[in-house]
Design an enzyme around this catalytic site. Structure first.
Site, mmCIF file in Angstrom:
data_model
loop_
_atom_site.group_PDB
_atom_site.id
_atom_site.type_symbol
_atom_site.label_atom_id
_atom_site.label_comp_id
_atom_site.label_asym_id
_atom_site.label_seq_id
_atom_site.Cartn_x
_atom_site.Cartn_y
_atom_site.Cartn_z
ATOM 1 N N ALA A 44 10.230 10.190 8.828
ATOM 2 C CA ALA A 44 11.517 10.515 8.217
ATOM 3 C C ALA A 44 11.358 10.730 6.720
ATOM 4 O O ALA A 44 11.909 11.669 6.145
ATOM 5 C CB ALA A 44 12.531 9.418 8.500
ATOM 6 N N GLU A 45 10.606 9.845 6.051
ATOM 7 C CA GLU A 45 10.326 10.025 4.621
ATOM 8 C C GLU A 45 8.909 9.615 4.277
ATOM 9 O O GLU A 45 8.354 8.681 4.871
ATOM 10 C CB GLU A 45 11.291 9.213 3.753
ATOM 11 C CG GLU A 45 12.571 9.922 3.389
ATOM 12 C CD GLU A 45 13.615 9.806 4.475
ATOM 13 O OE1 GLU A 45 14.532 10.656 4.501
ATOM 14 O OE2 GLU A 45 13.499 8.877 5.291
ATOM 15 N N THR A 46 8.359 10.329 3.319
ATOM 16 C CA THR A 46 7.127 9.939 2.648
ATOM 17 C C THR A 46 7.466 9.733 1.178
ATOM 18 O O THR A 46 8.121 10.582 0.560
ATOM 19 C CB THR A 46 6.043 11.008 2.799
ATOM 20 O OG1 THR A 46 5.732 11.166 4.197
ATOM 21 C CG2 THR A 46 4.782 10.622 2.052
ATOM 22 N N HIS A 75 14.942 3.061 2.793
ATOM 23 C CA HIS A 75 13.832 2.406 3.485
ATOM 24 C C HIS A 75 12.492 2.743 2.844
ATOM 25 O O HIS A 75 11.589 1.904 2.799
ATOM 26 C CB HIS A 75 13.837 2.751 4.985
ATOM 27 C CG HIS A 75 13.141 4.009 5.360
ATOM 28 N ND1 HIS A 75 13.743 5.246 5.284
ATOM 29 C CD2 HIS A 75 11.878 4.233 5.812
ATOM 30 C CE1 HIS A 75 12.886 6.170 5.697
ATOM 31 N NE2 HIS A 75 11.758 5.580 6.027
#
Length: 263
Positions: A44-46, A75
């Site tokens: 979802a995210e880096t 997060h």
């Protein structure tokens, strides 16, 4: 070669919560390189943290989905702070970001993120929302790219099987669905197909809107929350009396992998 960590955030056990890739870098990098790395991880995210000379911050922090850079990610901020702890960097952690200066403090194993609070303004449900969700909305509001949707009860939130393609047609980057909880004050689920995230496991940024929403309804400034995705995750939430317009989001995290990029 840059090192990375995969960190599960908003959980105290591996293979739960929301995974983020974290890179703590010494050298500048290009936007194209960061977006390519985020697409490769396909989480979802880096998060990309780089030390900076700034009187108000110690690190620049940026967040990329597999397709775009975003303005705020809870997060991955929690995951980055956890990674810095494992690297021996003492807190508090001060980040300069697209959403201003964000500070993360530690309290035992729990970390507290100081984020801007976002109050949703009531709007009419957009055309196609009910059909896309497969459930009727009790209340709808918007703040920035967020659409906040209250459903009748917790069972409605947990039982959602939305049409993801139809949600992507709505004019919002993030659709937050919520209801009063049974074991916690609130439950939620978060969908972001327009930004490359069909369903986000646990979303700190969404709780910048959920916290003032439920605090007003429940008449309290300290709340518990559970995001009822398949992986699931728990959050503690506070509206600090001495800092109007802010929200404190508390959670824990665990590292599940470390490695080196061959780039």
């Amino acid at each position: 070669m840059p090192e990375y960590r995969i960190v599960d955030a908003f959980t105290d056990r591996p293979l739960a919560g929301n995974p983020a890739a974290v890179l703590v870098l010494d050298e500048p990098y290009t936007d194209e390189w960061a977006q390519g790395v985020a697409a490769e991880f396909n989480l979802a995210e880096t998060a990309f943290a780089r030390r900076v000379e700034d009187p108000e911050a110690d690190y620049e922090l940026r967040w990329f989905t597999p397709t775009v850079e975003i303005d705020l990610c809870g997060h991955a901020t929690l995951a980055t702070s956890h990674a810095l702890t494992e690297l021996g960097v003492p807190g508090p952690y001060r980040f300069t970001t697209r959403s201003g200066i964000l500070t993360v403090t530690t309290d035992g194993e729990r970390m507290w993120m100081d984020f801007p609070a976002n109050r949703a303004e009531k709007v009419e449900a957009p055309d196609g929302l009910v059909e896309a969700l497969g459930a009727a909305a009790v209340w709808t509001g918007e703040v920035g790219e967020f659409l906040l949707v209250e459903l009748e009860d917790e069972a409605a939130v947990r039982g959602l099987a939305p049409d993801i393609a139809a949600l992507a047609e709505l004019p919002y980057g993030i659709v937050i669905v919520t209801a009063r909880g049974s074991a916690t004050d609130m439950v939620s689920r978060v969908f972001g197909p327009r930004i490359g995230i069909p369903e986000d496991p646990v979303t700190g940024a969404a709780h910048t809107a959920l916290t003032p929403f439920w605090a007003e309804r429940l008449g309290r400034t300290e709340l518990t929350a559970y995001q009822a995705s398949r992986r699931g995750g728990a959050l503690l939430l506070r509206l600090p009396e001495d800092a109007p317009g802010r929200v404190l989001i508390g959670g824990t995290a665990v590292s599940v992998a470390t490695g080196t990029l061959n780039l």
